[in-house]
Design an enzyme around this catalytic site. Structure first.
Site, short mmCIF file in Angstrom:
data_model
loop_
_atom_site.label_atom_id
_atom_site.label_comp_id
_atom_site.label_asym_id
_atom_site.label_seq_id
_atom_site.Cartn_x
_atom_site.Cartn_y
_atom_site.Cartn_z
N THR A 164 41.30 5.31 -49.65
CA THR A 164 40.70 6.64 -49.56
C THR A 164 39.33 6.65 -50.23
O THR A 164 38.38 7.25 -49.70
CB THR A 164 41.62 7.70 -50.21
OG1 THR A 164 42.89 7.63 -49.58
CG2 THR A 164 41.06 9.09 -50.03
N LYS A 170 43.39 10.66 -40.53
CA LYS A 170 44.44 9.91 -41.22
C LYS A 170 45.73 10.23 -40.47
O LYS A 170 46.14 11.39 -40.40
CB LYS A 170 44.51 10.38 -42.68
CG LYS A 170 45.72 9.90 -43.44
CD LYS A 170 45.38 9.06 -44.65
CE LYS A 170 46.66 8.52 -45.28
NZ LYS A 170 46.43 7.45 -46.25
N ASP A 205 44.80 12.77 -49.62
CA ASP A 205 43.82 11.98 -48.88
C ASP A 205 43.03 12.80 -47.85
O ASP A 205 41.81 12.68 -47.75
CB ASP A 205 44.52 10.82 -48.15
CG ASP A 205 44.94 9.73 -49.12
OD1 ASP A 205 44.77 9.91 -50.34
OD2 ASP A 205 45.45 8.70 -48.64
N GLU A 225 41.39 6.50 -41.91
CA GLU A 225 42.10 5.76 -42.96
C GLU A 225 43.53 5.51 -42.50
O GLU A 225 44.22 6.42 -42.06
CB GLU A 225 42.13 6.56 -44.28
CG GLU A 225 42.87 5.77 -45.38
CD GLU A 225 43.21 6.58 -46.63
OE1 GLU A 225 42.68 7.68 -46.82
OE2 GLU A 225 44.05 6.08 -47.42
N GLY A 226 43.97 4.27 -42.63
CA GLY A 226 45.35 3.95 -42.30
C GLY A 226 46.32 4.47 -43.36
O GLY A 226 45.94 5.26 -44.23
N GLY A 284 49.10 2.93 -46.12
CA GLY A 284 49.58 1.68 -46.70
C GLY A 284 48.80 0.51 -46.13
O GLY A 284 47.58 0.57 -46.00
N1 ATP Z 1 36.02 2.48 -56.61
C1 ATP Z 1 36.97 3.24 -57.18
N2 ATP Z 1 36.63 4.28 -57.94
C2 ATP Z 1 37.55 5.06 -58.53
N3 ATP Z 1 38.87 4.86 -58.40
C3 ATP Z 1 39.27 3.83 -57.65
C4 ATP Z 1 38.35 2.98 -56.99
N4 ATP Z 1 39.04 2.07 -56.30
C5 ATP Z 1 40.34 2.33 -56.52
N5 ATP Z 1 40.48 3.40 -57.32
C6 ATP Z 1 41.72 4.03 -57.81
O1 ATP Z 1 42.82 3.39 -57.25
C7 ATP Z 1 43.83 4.34 -56.95
C8 ATP Z 1 44.16 4.31 -55.50
O2 ATP Z 1 43.04 4.70 -54.74
P1 ATP Z 1 43.21 5.35 -53.30
O3 ATP Z 1 43.91 6.66 -53.41
O4 ATP Z 1 41.87 5.34 -52.66
O5 ATP Z 1 44.19 4.28 -52.66
P2 ATP Z 1 44.77 4.26 -51.19
O6 ATP Z 1 44.78 2.84 -50.76
O7 ATP Z 1 44.04 5.23 -50.35
O8 ATP Z 1 46.26 4.77 -51.45
P3 ATP Z 1 47.29 5.33 -50.35
O9 ATP Z 1 48.02 4.13 -49.85
O10 ATP Z 1 48.16 6.25 -51.18
O11 ATP Z 1 46.52 6.05 -49.30
C9 ATP Z 1 43.33 5.69 -57.31
O12 ATP Z 1 43.84 6.04 -58.57
C10 ATP Z 1 41.85 5.47 -57.36
O13 ATP Z 1 41.27 6.36 -58.26
MG MG Z 2 44.73 6.86 -49.36
#
Ligand code: ATP
Ligand code: MG
Length: 254
Positions: free
Chosen positions: A30, A51, A85, A146-147, A149
């Protein structure tokens, strides 16, 4: 290698975009998708976000007033400043899309979408997803999807995230962690994508530390060499302050 099946490759479609996947859940998809959406929007492009399914809405506090009906009576494991998201993506893109337009399937329990749907007594319909993605892209210059997982997560019992990525035909952005273990996870994802004929446009390591250690530096180089894909890094962002985010450009269309 099979050609992408999706509608967005079609010159008349007029829409380009990316499909942001990752090595797994909570890896930073995300954050990366939001950074790309904001970068495109800052260039003056009309950006739509998509999404296919959001799960885990039970985890969010409703105190910031967003979509209160979704959260009422639910637990509050995430603070109110955190947004689901689809809300974060929409804000980053500055799009006027509704929740349904961004994420047609939304569920409370934090679990795989196929299971969350089953518990809700329904099944995610691939055709509805394809139509919703196309509708989101209509009138936009770029679609940032966004996918859920990783690539092999089932949306429906016989329809994986990878199948949707193939149907949409958008180049992939693979999000991965910078540290130990990421070479294997990233290359497995690259292989799974290529096995289905998907094009990988970019790999993003996130959150990239201010002072990367030798392992992280080496991981970046090793992944770029073994995957033959451009690797970018994204520093830790403040999700509440998009104006402070660095630009993150999507891969250029081939
Ligand atoms: N560049 C970044 N800046 C701030 N936080 C980050 C960064 N990269 C990863 N994180 C942190 O990692 C965690 C997961 O981020 P994110 O929600 O984007 O993951 P995701 O892959 O989209 O998760 P999901 O599978 O639930 O959709 C969050 O707590 C996020 O704040
Ligand atoms: Mg996400």
């Amino acid at each position: 290698m099979p050609a992408p099946r999706g509608p967005f490759r079609h010159p008349e479609a007029g829409t380009s975009g990316v499909f942001v996947t990752g090595t797994g859940t909570e890896v930073g998809k995300t954050v990366v998708a939001a950074a790309i959406a904001r970068t495109l929007a800052a260039e003056g492009k009309r950006v739509a976000v998509f999404k296919p399914a959001v799960t885990g809405l039970d985890d969010y506090d409703d105190a910031d007033g967003t979509e209160i009906d979704l959260y009422r009576g639910k637990s509050s494991r995430r603070p109110a400043v955190e947004r689901p998201d689809h809300v974060l993506l929409r804000e980053a893109a500055g799009s006027g899309q509704t929740d349904d337009e961004v994420a047609p399937y939304r569920y409370g329990p934090p679990m795989s979408p196929h299971l969350a749907a089953a518990l809700a007594g329904e099944e995610i319909d691939p055709e509805r997803l394809r139509e919703a993605a196309q509708a989101a892209a209509a009138g936009a210059d770029a679609l940032v999807c966004e996918g859920v997982g990783g690539l092999l997560v089932p949306l429906a019992p016989d329809y994986l995230v990878r199948d949707l990525a193939a149907d949409l035909g958008l180049p992939l952005v693979v999000v991965a962690s910078p540290g130990l273990g990421t070479i294997n996870h990233t290359l497995l994802t690259v292989e799974a994508a290529r096995a289905a004929g998907l094009e990988i446009g970019l790999i993003v390591l996130t959150p990239w530390p201010d002072s990367p250690n030798p392992i992280e530096e080496s991981n970046r180089e090793t992944i770029a060499a073994l995957a033959s894909v451009r690797v970018e890094t994204l520093p830790r962002l403040d999700p509440r302050d998009p104006s402070s985010w660095p630009a993150l450009s999507p891969p250029s269309p081939k």
